[in-house]
Design a protein around this motif. Structure first.
Motif, short mmCIF file in Angstrom:
data_model
loop_
_atom_site.label_atom_id
_atom_site.label_comp_id
_atom_site.label_asym_id
_atom_site.label_seq_id
_atom_site.Cartn_x
_atom_site.Cartn_y
_atom_site.Cartn_z
N ILE A 7 -0.66 -10.01 7.19
CA ILE A 7 -0.20 -9.38 7.97
C ILE A 7 1.55 -9.05 7.30
O ILE A 7 1.53 -7.50 7.24
CB ILE A 7 0.55 -10.18 9.44
N ALA A 8 2.07 -9.93 6.33
CA ALA A 8 3.41 -10.09 5.39
C ALA A 8 2.62 -8.76 3.99
O ALA A 8 3.79 -7.20 3.88
CB ALA A 8 3.86 -10.73 4.78
N GLY A 9 1.28 -8.63 3.67
CA GLY A 9 1.02 -7.96 2.66
C GLY A 9 0.54 -6.44 3.28
O GLY A 9 0.57 -5.30 2.69
N LEU A 10 0.07 -6.48 4.47
CA LEU A 10 -0.18 -4.84 5.10
C LEU A 10 0.85 -4.30 5.71
O LEU A 10 1.28 -3.26 5.13
CB LEU A 10 -0.85 -5.40 6.42
N GLN A 11 1.85 -4.98 5.62
CA GLN A 11 2.98 -4.28 5.86
C GLN A 11 4.14 -3.55 4.50
O GLN A 11 4.87 -2.60 5.17
CB GLN A 11 4.16 -5.09 6.18
N ASN B 271 6.69 3.39 -4.78
CA ASN B 271 6.23 4.27 -4.50
C ASN B 271 5.07 5.27 -5.59
O ASN B 271 3.88 5.37 -5.57
CB ASN B 271 6.12 6.08 -3.83
N LEU B 272 5.13 4.14 -6.31
CA LEU B 272 4.10 3.93 -7.97
C LEU B 272 2.61 3.40 -7.94
O LEU B 272 2.75 2.86 -6.99
CB LEU B 272 5.15 3.71 -9.23
N PRO B 273 2.03 5.03 -8.46
CA PRO B 273 0.89 4.17 -8.22
C PRO B 273 0.23 3.51 -8.51
O PRO B 273 -0.80 2.75 -7.51
CB PRO B 273 0.00 5.39 -8.90
N TRP B 274 0.37 2.18 -9.80
CA TRP B 274 -0.19 1.31 -9.78
C TRP B 274 0.50 0.09 -8.81
O TRP B 274 -0.39 -1.27 -8.60
CB TRP B 274 0.37 0.09 -11.34
N TYR B 275 1.79 0.21 -8.61
CA TYR B 275 2.32 -0.56 -8.03
C TYR B 275 1.54 -0.42 -6.67
O TYR B 275 0.94 -1.77 -6.16
CB TYR B 275 3.58 0.15 -7.72
N VAL B 276 1.27 0.41 -5.77
CA VAL B 276 0.41 0.73 -4.37
C VAL B 276 -0.91 -0.41 -4.80
O VAL B 276 -0.83 -0.94 -3.66
CB VAL B 276 0.71 2.64 -3.72
N GLN B 277 -1.93 0.43 -5.86
CA GLN B 277 -2.81 0.27 -6.31
C GLN B 277 -2.65 -1.92 -6.41
O GLN B 277 -4.50 -2.64 -5.47
CB GLN B 277 -3.95 0.84 -7.25
N ALA B 278 -2.10 -2.08 -7.24
CA ALA B 278 -2.05 -3.85 -6.66
C ALA B 278 -1.28 -4.35 -5.60
O ALA B 278 -2.01 -5.36 -5.50
CB ALA B 278 -0.77 -4.27 -7.53
N GLN B 279 -0.88 -3.45 -5.01
CA GLN B 279 -0.52 -4.06 -3.73
C GLN B 279 -1.77 -4.11 -2.85
O GLN B 279 -2.11 -4.96 -1.80
CB GLN B 279 0.62 -3.89 -2.93
N ILE B 280 -2.53 -3.42 -2.41
CA ILE B 280 -4.05 -3.27 -1.93
C ILE B 280 -4.63 -3.84 -2.16
O ILE B 280 -5.61 -4.71 -1.53
CB ILE B 280 -4.22 -1.62 -2.24
#
Length: 479
Positions: A38-42, A438-447
């Protein structure tokens, strides 16, 4: 593992109590993983459950469930090994120990419900006592803190007086001494000071010294016991390394705490001392495991004269103990060391690097050995002479390990992007934080972190099913 786990083969009240603790531990383990998802999705969708079940609450329950399920499994592990190490089947004060189990379980249930449904309160003393104490990782209200201390003191009394009455092996001697330190260090987080540096100083004594010293020694004693039970390792070898581990871990654990002092105004010499000694902590456990395995392989680790059989009497437990030895070195040692040097930590502190280290260290150093102890408990519950790994056992081991390692790698990538842009380029300001999110690598890593979290949860489902079924299946095979 739950009600389907029978203890009819167990004559020891201590081992039966151990299984009660393991049952609650596995439920809390599942809750921890669910809250993490849940926290990861948030992280990816901040509006998800906003105002209903906020990220701060999901994270709080996630972390506290981690600590509590490990506490349950640790207590259960001690009760499991106590009769074997002391020769006393019915520990001193076992009735009071059972009462303490039910009191602790009721208290944990109430605290979780308060965290979920009430969450926060006004900034006054009643909130500290009844809702949330406010310190990160130590959010439990003050009444629950006191309850935990009482339960642990009862547990310690059971163990100590049983130890004094029975045999005094090296493993149990280390365990009894370590439990005293483990109980004492928790008290450092139970008083308040209005000086933030002083408050953080004592807070770190609980958060990190508790873990880096007493928990690591605790794991060493469990590994020593498990290797004796699983492969018949020589007691003199495991106990020799255990004493070395005590000397190195208590020394390196206390001095290694200094790598946090950079942030609370202590002298600069603590930076290098803390970074150096932190790197030494996982070494003795790996050394013990390698030495024991070498000695075992040379003298015992082979099939019988007809090429059949195995001297490993619990395949799943041995696999988890093996992962523990090297997972501890990788997660607590390597992943911790490369971002705690003060020249690096000035940029990485509180970033996703910290989260990467935390996930891999807690899994590699603690979760693995505690799962192995659960398999030992099931083997003894059903009186199984040789427990072999099933398909579900192997899937659980692979998926959980791969999932946690994948999360650590993803969070490391996110941390690199975060540190490079937010900290180094933009100066760690408020706007810099949101730019980094909002950096692309950051967002992709969180995905990828969320995907690997799902992999880990699927592995947990396999683990749960295996714990529920392997005892009955293996007992029927041997019948």
């Amino acid at each position: 593992m739950l009600s389907s786990i029978k203890t009819t083969q167990m004559t020891s009240p201590s081992k039966k109590l151990a299984m009660m603790y393991f049952r609650v531990a596995i439920v809390l383990f599942g809750a921890q993983l669910l809250m993490g998802l849940i926290a990861g999705l948030q992280f990816l969708y901040p509006s998800f459950l906003y105002g209903i079940f906020d990220f701060s609450v999901a994270r709080m329950v996630h972390i506290n469930a981690l600590v509590v399920w490990m506490l349950y499994a640790m207590i259960g592990s001690v009760y499991l090994m106590l009769p074997d190490e002391t020769g006393i089947e019915n520990p001193v004060g076992i009735g009071l120990g059972k009462l303490a189990f039910w009191v602790l379980t009721a208290a944990v249930a109430v605290v979780v419900l308060v965290f979920i449904f009430i969450q926060v309160g006004p900034g006054k003393a009643s909130t500290i006592w009844l809702i949330n104490e406010g310190r990160e990782y130590l959010e439990a209200p003050r009444w629950a803190d006191i309850g935990i201390v009482v339960v642990v003191l009862i547990f310690y009394a059971n163990v100590f007086f049983t130890y004094m009455k029975g045999e005094k092996t090296g493993i149990m001697t280390v365990m009894v001494a370590n439990l005293f330190a483990l109980a004492g260090l928790y008290l450092c987080g139970m008083f308040f000071t209005d000086n933030i540096s002083m408050d953080q100083y004592w807070w770190w004594w609980v958060i990190h010294l508790w873990v880096e010293a007493t928990w690591e020694v605790f794991v060493g004693t469990l590994a020593a016991y498990a290797l004796i039970k699983i492969i018949g390792a020589k007691r003199e070898i495991v106990e020799m390394w255990l004493w070395i581990e005590v000397l190195m871990l208590f020394g390196s654990g206390i001095l290694g705490l200094g790598h946090h002092y950079f942030w609370i105004g202590t002298p600069e010499y603590w930076w290098e001392i803390g970074a150096l000694f932190s790197s030494l902590e996982p070494v003795p456990l790996v050394a013990m495991f390698v030495h024991v395995l070498y000695d075992w392989g040379k003298e015992q680790g082979h099939a019988d004269a007809h090429g059949k059989g195995s001297s490993i009497n619990n395949g799943p437990a041995m696999a988890w103990v093996t992962i523990n030895a090297f997972g501890n070195f990788l997660g607590a040692g390597i992943w911790g060391f490369f971002h705690t040097l003060p020249q690096v930590n000035i940029y990485t502190h509180g970033s996703q690097f910290t989260a990467a280290h935390g996930h891999l260290a807690f899994f590699g150093a603690y979760a693995t050995i505690l799962i192995g102890m659960m398999y030992l408990g099931i083997q003894q519950s059903y009186g199984i002479k040789q427990m072999k790994a099933t398909f579900k056992s192997k899937m659980a081991i692979f998926l959980i390990t791969f999932g946690v390692l994948g999360m650590a790698v993803a969070l490391t990538i996110a941390g690199y992007e975060q540190v490079l842009v937010e900290r180094a380029e933009l100066g760690a300001g408020w706007q810099a934080f949101f730019t980094a999110q909002n950096l692309p690598w950051y967002v992709q890593a969180q995905i990828w972190r969320e995907i690997m979290g799902l992999v880990t949860f699927v592995g947990f489902v396999y683990l749960l099913i295996d714990l529920l079924t392997i005892g009955k299946k293996e007992a029927a095979r041997e019948a």
